[in-house]
Write an enzyme that holds these catalytic residues in place. Structure first.
Site, mmCIF file in Angstrom:
data_model
loop_
_atom_site.group_PDB
_atom_site.id
_atom_site.type_symbol
_atom_site.label_atom_id
_atom_site.label_comp_id
_atom_site.label_asym_id
_atom_site.label_seq_id
_atom_site.Cartn_x
_atom_site.Cartn_y
_atom_site.Cartn_z
ATOM 1 N N CYS A 131 40.265 48.782 38.679
ATOM 2 C CA CYS A 131 40.122 49.988 38.470
ATOM 3 C C CYS A 131 41.151 50.726 39.687
ATOM 4 C CB CYS A 131 38.778 50.784 38.183
ATOM 5 S SG CYS A 131 38.821 52.347 37.783
ATOM 6 N N HIS A 153 36.019 47.165 34.182
ATOM 7 C CA HIS A 153 34.992 46.894 35.209
ATOM 8 C C HIS A 153 34.169 45.635 34.869
ATOM 9 C CE1 HIS A 153 35.128 50.500 37.910
ATOM 10 N NE2 HIS A 153 35.708 51.051 36.787
ATOM 11 N N GLU A 192 32.613 43.614 36.736
ATOM 12 C CA GLU A 192 31.330 43.445 37.460
ATOM 13 C C GLU A 192 30.224 44.421 36.863
ATOM 14 O OE1 GLU A 192 33.008 47.513 38.874
ATOM 15 O OE2 GLU A 192 33.633 45.758 38.282
#
EC number: 6.3.5.3
Length: 226
Positions: free
Chosen positions: A85, A202, A204
């Site tokens: 990002c 994302h 994660e």
């Protein structure tokens, strides 16, 4: 190995990334950008957020932080580097990867789940997937539209440097499945060597069962297997 997750003023996904990596058994630590990289650094994450409030351009100021000279040196030594990002914006601004991320076609901040099609399953970041596999990741960005010269994009495609494209649940890549107007629906690319990569979605945030999905775990495996 020790993965350094670099904190800039305005980073806000740094702790999430450390927790995700740690849960996978990877030694990860937060590193304030002014402190420089630890001597034992064997991997780097440029995390999401809004470094320096996205002044000038998203990622532009962080890209000029002295620590990025160290990151580029490690990248040249084939140390794995991943920008997520805002980290992807920093990576492009630092010339770690080609292209640029700019204002969404909608001109709005977009926070939603999107489908991604794995374009190249032979990189450290995608080996856990099958080519053509469809995964679901969240996005949260206002400047996520990938832009690059047509000729340069053709080179990236010919060299299999596209990691993911935005698609629908069946893997169809269309204009309607493109959340931000990225050229050719590109959601992530590699550098000249595939140990360096950037992506807007994302991983994660979808890496642990407690988060409702582990679709993103395969991306972070790029550090665990390095």
């Amino acid at each position: 190995m020790t993965v350094a997750v670099i904190q800039f003023g305005g980073s806000n996904c740094d702790r999430d990334t450390v927790q995700a990596l740690t849960a996978m058994g990877v030694d990860a630590e937060l590193v304030w950008h002014e402190d420089g990289l630890p001597a034992e650094t064997s991997g780097v994450v440029l995390p999401g957020g809004f470094s320096y409030g996205d002044y000038l351009r998203a990622g532009a100021m962080a890209a000029r932080s002295p620590i990025m000279d160290e990151v580029r040196e490690l990248a040249e030594e084939e140390t794995p580097v991943l920008g997520i990002c805002n980290g992807a914006q920093i990576g492009c601004e630092s010339a770690l990867t080609p292209g640029a991320f700019t204002t969404n076609e909608s001109a709005r901040f977009q926070c939603e789940h999107v489908y991604l099609r794995v374009e190249n399953a032979d990189t450290p970041w995608t080996r856990a997937y099958e080519e053509g596999e469809v995964v679901e990741f969240p996005i949260a960005h206002g400047e996520g539209r990938f832009e690059i010269e047509d000729e340069r994009l053709e080179e990236l495609e010919e060299d299999d440097r596209i990691l993911f494209r935005y698609c629908d649940g069946d893997g169809n890549v269309t204009a309607d499945t493109n959340p931000n107007g990225s050229k050719h629906n590109v959601a992530g690319v590699t550098g000249e060597d595939d140990h360096v990569a950037v992506m807007m979605p994302h991983p994660e945030r979808v890496s642990l069962p407690e988060l409702g999905s582990t679709d993103g775990r395969g991306v972070l495996t790029g550090f665990a297997e390095s």
